[in-house]
Design an enzyme around this catalytic site. Structure first.
Site, PDB file in Angstrom:
ATOM      1  N   THR A 187      -6.985 -19.832 -30.482  1.00 33.60           N
ATOM      2  CA  THR A 187      -5.833 -20.856 -30.696  1.00 33.60           C
ATOM      3  C   THR A 187      -4.465 -20.221 -30.928  1.00 33.60           C
ATOM      4  OG1 THR A 187      -6.584 -21.304 -32.887  1.00 33.60           O
ATOM      5  CG2 THR A 187      -7.501 -22.740 -31.562  1.00 33.60           C
TER       6      THR A 187
ATOM      7  N   LYS B 296     -12.872 -16.546 -33.776  1.00 39.72           N
ATOM      8  CA  LYS B 296     -11.742 -16.943 -33.654  1.00 39.72           C
ATOM      9  C   LYS B 296     -11.196 -17.520 -34.989  1.00 39.72           C
ATOM     10  CE  LYS B 296      -9.657 -20.651 -33.405  1.00 39.72           C
ATOM     11  NZ  LYS B 296      -9.398 -21.726 -34.319  1.00 39.72           N
TER      12      LYS B 296
ATOM     13  N   THR C 225      -9.591 -23.553 -38.166  1.00 41.88           N
ATOM     14  CA  THR C 225     -10.808 -23.552 -37.994  1.00 41.88           C
ATOM     15  C   THR C 225     -11.286 -22.141 -37.459  1.00 41.88           C
ATOM     16  OG1 THR C 225     -11.283 -25.631 -37.210  1.00 41.88           O
ATOM     17  CG2 THR C 225     -12.755 -24.094 -36.291  1.00 41.88           C
TER      18      THR C 225
ATOM     19  N   GLU D 269      -1.841 -15.764 -38.673  1.00 46.54           N
ATOM     20  CA  GLU D 269      -0.428 -16.597 -38.581  1.00 46.54           C
ATOM     21  C   GLU D 269       0.739 -16.366 -39.780  1.00 46.54           C
ATOM     22  OE1 GLU D 269       1.210 -17.616 -35.787  1.00 46.54           O
ATOM     23  OE2 GLU D 269      -0.230 -17.226 -34.300  1.00 46.54           O
TER      24      GLU D 269
END
Lengths: 383, 383
Positions: free
Chosen positions: B146, B168, B179, B259
Site C-alpha cells: 500500500t 506488507k 494493516t 512511512e
C-alpha cells in the site's frame, strides 16, 4: 482574581530569572485563615518529581498555609539533591511567612532532568513574599505559565462565598510533559473531609478527562485550600458543585489553549454498560494518533474511531456500534451510514458521539488533534 | 522468491484496478501440496474486517489451499455486504483453482468503511489464477503493497527445505490503520500442530513487538502454509527457528520502511522481573508521543523515557532506573547521568536501554519517531 477571589487569601507573581524569556516565573498563594484546610491530588506517575513527593506529605494532615509555585524547571528526576532543593524552598517560604515548612506546598513545572538554580528560587521567594496582596491572583496565574498562551482563571461566585482557581498547562499537549498545576481557593466554612471529597469528585470528571496525548506528567498537582473567611457554612454538595464548576472551566481552558492544536475534540460515549466502560472507550479514541491526525486533516475517518473502540474490553456488540461526527451519523451498525462528505470539520470544536447500545452510562473525554505544530513543539523544546 | 522459495507453491500478482496509481493490487498464493497444512494469527481488534472473520473459519481445520490478497480496500466496517463480498471472493478463487471455498483464505488492506468494487476483484481473480507460477513470489509481494516503498521478502534456507515469506505494511505507521499482512510458506514435512505453534511463538516476539503508533488494525493477518514438498521431516524446534527468522526479518523491514519516520527506535528493557514486565515497560515508551517527537528532534530526552516507564505497573524501584541512549548513560538511579550532549541521534537507528534492576528478564520493542511526515501522511490519506 482567581485564587484571590475568595476572602482570606493573598497571592503574588514575580520574576526570579528561571525563564530565558524573562517572563514572571514564581508565584505564591497564602491562606490567612481563620481555617487552613487543604487537600490535593497528584500525578499517579510512579516517577514523581521532588515537589510532588514533598507536597504529598504536607497535605497529609489536611492543613496547608501556602503554595509556592515555579515555572522554568520541573525539579523531576533530580534525585536526593532535587528533594533537598524542594525542602529548602519550603523552609525559606515558611521563614518569610512565619509558618511551618511542613505547611508549605511546593509545585514546579518545566524541563525535567535538570536541577533548579536555587539562588534564583531564593530571590523569587523574597520577591513573592514581599509582593503578596489581595489583588495578586492574576499575577500568580501569569507566573505559572509555561507554553500557555493565556493564563487560566475561573471563579464560581455563590451567595456570600466563592470558589476561585488558577491553572497552567497547555492542554497536556504542551512540551516538557505538559505538567498541569492548579490552585483552588474558597472562603466557605467547610470541613477538611468535605474539601478533600469535593476535590476528588471534581477532578475525576474534569481534569482526569482531558487527555491530549496520553502522556502523564511527573509533576501534576491540584491543590484546594479553604479559609473559612466568609463565615458561611456550606454543605458538601454545594461545595462540590462549586469546586466542580471551577475545575470544569479550567480543564476546558487547558484544551482550548493546547499548543499546536487546531481542533478541540469532545469524544462522548453513550449507552455504555458502565461509566468506566464509557471512559475506557472514549480514552481509547482520544489516544489514537491515527484518529487525531485525521481530524487535523479535516477527514471524518470514522473507521479509525471504530478501530480504537475495538481495542477496548468494554461491553458492546461490535456490529452494533454507531458513530456521529459533528451531528452526521457517518456509521450505523458498524458499517457505512450517512455520507461522510456532509461532516464539516472547519470549526475548532469537534463532537464525536459513539453509541455502544449496551446500557445507560455516558462519559466525555476531551482531546486535541495531532498536528505538525504538536510535533514541532515537542521535538524542538529542550534543544 | 519469498513465498515461492519453498517447493509446492505457486504465486502471482496482477492489476485489477483497485488502486488509483494503477499499480498491481491483487495477489494469489497456492499450495499444491502434497500437504496443505495452514495456521494463521489475526488482529485482536474486536472490530475486525470481513476477510478476517472469514479466514478465521478457514484455518480452523488447519487446512488451506490458497490465499487471495488485495490492496486498495480493507473491506472493514462494511457489514453484511462486506462479508458476502469476501465469501464470493473465496468462491470465485475456489472455482478457478478447483478447490473448496472453505480452504481459501482472503486478506484485504486499504481504506476502511468502503465497499470493494467486486467487478474488479473478479477480474483480479481471473488474472492471478491465470498468472500463477513458481517464480511469482516477488510479483505477489509487490501487489500487496500500500504505502510501502519497497516489497518485503525473506527466506530462511535450510538443508533441503526452506521457509519463505512476504509482508506488507509500512511499520504500522502507514495511513489507513497500517494493516500488516504476511504470508509464509514452507516445504518442510511438519504436523499442523507444530506449524501452528511455530507461528504463534514467532509472531509473539517479532510482529507483536513492532509498535509504531499503538494503533491496532482491523485487518492484520499472518498466514503460514506447509506443503511437505521437500519430503524432509523437520522437528518443531527447527521449524520454529526458521519461521522466527523469517518473521524477524520481515518485522524489521516493516520498521525500516515506516512511512514518515526518520528514526528506527529499539527500546530494550533489561533486568525486568518478568518478560511481561519488560514488554509492558518497553511498550509504554514506544507509545509515548512526547518521547517519539523528541527523538525526531534529535533530543535525547531521557526524562520522557522515565515518565513513560513510571506509568506502568511493572516491578521496579523508581529511584533505581537507569537509561542509556545510543550508548550514553544519560540517567543513573533516576537522576542526571552522563552529559546528554554526548548522545548522537543523527543515525537512523536509535537504541534505548532501560535497566529496571528487578530481575533477569529482557525484551525489545521496535518503534519509529513521531514526525511531521507521519502527521501529513495520516491526515491527508483519505481526503
Amino acid at each position: 482574581m482567581s485564587v484571590t477571589a475568595a476572602r482570606g487569601f493573598r497571592a503574588s507573581g514575580a520574576t526570579a530569572g528561571l525563564k530565558a524569556s524573562g517572563s514572571s516565573d514564581v508565584a505564591l498563594v497564602v491562606n490567612d485563615g481563620p481555617d487552613r484546610h487543604a487537600a490535593a491530588v497528584f500525578t499517579s506517575n510512579r516517577v514523581e518529581a521532588a515537589p510532588v513527593t514533598w507536597s504529598r506529605q504536607v497535605v497529609r494532615d489536611r492543613r496547608a498555609d501556602a503554595v509556592f509555585l515555579n515555572s522554568g524547571g520541573a525539579n523531576a528526576c533530580t534525585g536526593v539533591q532535587g528533594f533537598q532543593d524542594t525542602h529548602r524552598t519550603a523552609e525559606l517560604v515558611a521563614d518569610a511567612l512565619r509558618c511551618s515548612a511542613t505547611d508549605v506546598i511546593v509545585c514546579s513545572t518545566g524541563l525535567i532532568g535538570e536541577f533548579l538554580p536555587m539562588d534564583r528560587i531564593e530571590r523569587g521567594i523574597d520577591l513573592t513574599a514581599a509582593g503578596l496582596g489581595r489583588a495578586g491572583g492574576s499575577d500568580a496565574a501569569r507566573a505559572i505559565m509555561t507554553t500557555d498562551s493565556v493564563p487560566k482563571e475561573a471563579v464560581a461566585a455563590r451567595d456570600g462565598w466563592v470558589v476561585g482557581g488558577m491553572a497552567k498547562g497547555a492542554g497536556m499537549l504542551a512540551p516538557g510533559l505538559a505538567t498541569m498545576l492548579c490552585v483552588i481557593t474558597t472562603d466557605a466554612v467547610v470541613s477538611p473531609e468535605a474539601l478533600d471529597a469535593a476535590l476528588r469528585v471534581s477532578t475525576a470528571s474534569t481534569f482526569d478527562r482531558v487527555d491530549s496525548d496520553g502522556c502523564m506528567s511527573t509533576n501534576d498537582t491540584v491543590v484546594v485550600m479553604a479559609s473559612g473567611a466568609s463565615g458561611i457554612a456550606v454543605s458538601p454538595d454545594e461545595l462540590t458543585a462549586a469546586v466542580h464548576e471551577v475545575c470544569a472551566s479550567l480543564a476546558r481552558q487547558l484544551v482550548a489553549d493546547a499548543e499546536g492544536a487546531s481542533h478541540d475534540i469532545a469524544v462522548e460515549v453513550r449507552s455504555a454498560a458502565t461509566e468506566a466502560d464509557a471512559v475506557a472507550v472514549a480514552r481509547s479514541v482520544t489516544r489514537s494518533n491515527l484518529f487525531k491526525a485525521a481530524i487535523f486533516g479535516r477527514d471524518p475517518n470514522w473507521g479509525r474511531v471504530l478501530a480504537a473502540v475495538g481495542t477496548t474490553e468494554a461491553t458492546f456488540e461490535p456490529s452494533s456500534l454507531d458513530v456521529a461526527i459533528n451531528g452526521v451519523q457517518v456509521c450505523r451498525g458498524a458499517t457505512i451510514g450517512e455520507d461522510r462528505a456532509l461532516v464539516d470539520l472547519e470549526p475548532r470544536e469537534v463532537h464525536v458521539v459513539i453509541d455502544l447500545h449496551a446500557g445507560d452510562a455516558t462519559a466525555t473525554v476531551w482531546t486535541n488533534d495531532l498536528t505538525h505544530d504538536y510535533v514541532h513543539e515537542n521535538s524542538a523544546y529542550s534543544t
